[in-house]
Enzyme design. Structure first.
Site, PDB file in Angstrom:
ATOM      1  N   ASP A  67      -7.127   3.037 -10.802  1.00 61.60           N
ATOM      2  CA  ASP A  67      -6.589   1.901 -10.632  1.00 61.60           C
ATOM      3  C   ASP A  67      -5.083   1.814 -10.962  1.00 61.60           C
ATOM      4  OD1 ASP A  67      -7.116   2.658 -13.312  1.00 61.60           O
ATOM      5  OD2 ASP A  67      -8.359   1.151 -13.844  1.00 61.60           O
ATOM      6  N   ASN A 136     -16.173  -3.856 -22.755  1.00 63.47           N
ATOM      7  CA  ASN A 136     -17.123  -4.802 -22.042  1.00 63.47           C
ATOM      8  C   ASN A 136     -17.795  -4.109 -20.801  1.00 63.47           C
ATOM      9  OD1 ASN A 136     -14.998  -4.248 -20.280  1.00 63.47           O
ATOM     10  ND2 ASN A 136     -14.303  -6.542 -20.224  1.00 63.47           N
ATOM     11  N   HIS A 138     -16.346  -2.147 -18.652  1.00 61.46           N
ATOM     12  CA  HIS A 138     -15.944  -1.953 -17.189  1.00 61.46           C
ATOM     13  C   HIS A 138     -15.624  -0.598 -16.819  1.00 61.46           C
ATOM     14  CE1 HIS A 138     -11.585  -2.343 -18.972  1.00 61.46           C
ATOM     15  NE2 HIS A 138     -11.826  -1.260 -18.724  1.00 61.46           N
ATOM     16  N   GLU A 143     -14.452  -5.735 -13.839  1.00 58.89           N
ATOM     17  CA  GLU A 143     -14.701  -6.386 -15.179  1.00 58.89           C
ATOM     18  C   GLU A 143     -16.183  -7.292 -15.029  1.00 58.89           C
ATOM     19  OE1 GLU A 143     -13.141  -5.863 -17.560  1.00 58.89           O
ATOM     20  OE2 GLU A 143     -11.095  -6.754 -17.672  1.00 58.89           O
TER      21      GLU A 143
HETATM   22  C1  GLP Z   1      -8.506   0.742 -19.226  1.00 55.82           C
HETATM   23  C2  GLP Z   1      -8.723   1.541 -17.599  1.00 55.82           C
HETATM   24  C3  GLP Z   1     -10.166   2.085 -17.692  1.00 55.82           C
HETATM   25  C4  GLP Z   1     -10.480   2.884 -18.829  1.00 55.82           C
HETATM   26  C5  GLP Z   1     -10.471   1.849 -20.174  1.00 55.82           C
HETATM   27  C6  GLP Z   1     -10.935   2.409 -21.423  1.00 55.82           C
HETATM   28  O1  GLP Z   1      -9.014  -0.421 -19.011  1.00 55.82           O
HETATM   29  N1  GLP Z   1      -8.765   0.747 -16.506  1.00 55.82           N
HETATM   30  O2  GLP Z   1     -10.336   3.050 -16.628  1.00 55.82           O
HETATM   31  O3  GLP Z   1     -11.594   3.436 -18.772  1.00 55.82           O
HETATM   32  O4  GLP Z   1      -9.053   1.374 -20.028  1.00 55.82           O
HETATM   33  O5  GLP Z   1      -9.843   3.151 -22.025  1.00 55.82           O
HETATM   34  P1  GLP Z   1      -9.972   3.958 -23.369  1.00 55.82           P
HETATM   35  O6  GLP Z   1     -10.184   5.105 -22.984  1.00 55.82           O
HETATM   36  O7  GLP Z   1      -8.561   3.838 -24.160  1.00 55.82           O
HETATM   37  O8  GLP Z   1     -10.666   3.205 -24.347  1.00 55.82           O
END
Ligand code: GLP
Length: 245
Positions: A67, A136, A138, A143
């Site tokens: 993404d 959440n 995702h 989402e």
């Molecule tokens: C972002 C990314 C996700 C990732 C998420 C969790 O929203 N788009 O791909 O999994 O963050 O991030 P973290 O590893 O910092 O908790």
């Protein structure tokens, strides 16, 4: 689903990098799906170490990121393109033209999404997709919703995600509200999936993903339907998994 509970974040990163390294040893021209967020940073650091020690090679790898924020240029230090360059690509020998990240400044989003899917197909599909997970549930930027979004698409980020990701921005207002993300179908088409989670604030989400019902309200729950998923959590993120493993 295969669940590996590591003692701590360092061991989680070792397990994850070993799994990715073995993929590259078995198939040097692997197509990797890559993720951002804090969680995989340790994994990337260990892979860089293995590369420097001559244990793995990225010359024939192709990489597709999950993404990108919509509205941020690749040179913007808050973009995922910048994140990947600084945390990984600048330190390994993957040819830059073999690394793909959705273009956050694409003038025609639909065309950008269509072309992204086409490039994944042309590369032969993703062999191993690395995933983190949002609070959440995702994955990528898919989402919670009433339906599973299929292919690469434009996403309206949740308030929860905007708050969680604000730590990478100077203020909450600066966090983009839109992103381009691979869809659930894109992710589910990967031959293998490796999901990482660390910390107690992910524990309930991980338990829901593994044991809960499959619902677009917890997007990662769809992974229960994938035939080859490995989940690596540290003890804190695995705390609510109980004895069912
Ligand atoms: C972002 C990314 C996700 C990732 C998420 C969790 O929203 N788009 O791909 O999994 O963050 O991030 P973290 O590893 O910092 O908790």
């Amino acid at each position: 689903m295969r669940i590996i509970v590591a003692n701590d974040y360092d061991q989680l990163s070792s397990r994850a990098s070993d799994i990715i390294a073995s993929q590259l040893i078995l198939k040097p021209n692997s197509v990797l799906g890559l993720a951002t967020g804090s969680t995989p940073i340790g994994t990337y650091a260990k892979l860089i170490g293995m590369f420097q020690d001559g244990k793995i090679d990225f010359a024939d790898v192709i990489a597709f990121n999950l993404d990108e924020y919509y509205g941020l240029a690749a040179q913007d230090h808050r973009s995922y393109a910048f994140f990947m360059a600084t945390h990984f690509f600048n330190h390994i020998n993957i040819p830059r033209e073999r690394t793909y990240i959705p273009n956050g400044l694409a003038p025609d989003i639909e065309e950008e999404c269509y072309q992204y899917e086409a490039k994944i197909r042309q590369a032969g599909g993703i062999d191993l997709q690395l995933l983190g997970i949002g609070h959440n549930g995702h994955i990528g930027f898919n989402e919670p919703d009433v339906k599973f979004e299929a292919l690469t698409h434009l996403v309206h980020l949740d308030e929860d995600t905007i708050h969680a990701n604000a730590r990478f921005f100077a203020s909450l207002d600066e966090v983009p509200r839109l992103a381009i993300s691979m869809g659930i179908k894109t992710i589910m088409h990967a031959r293998k999936i490796l999901l990482l989670a660390s910390g107690k604030e992910k524990a309930a989400t991980i338990a829901g993903m593994v044991h809960g019902k499959i619902t677009p309200e917890l997007p990662a729950s769809v992974l229960q339907l994938h035939p080859d998923v490995t989940v690596v959590v540290d003890k804190e993120a695995g705390a609510a998994l109980g004895s069912i493993r």
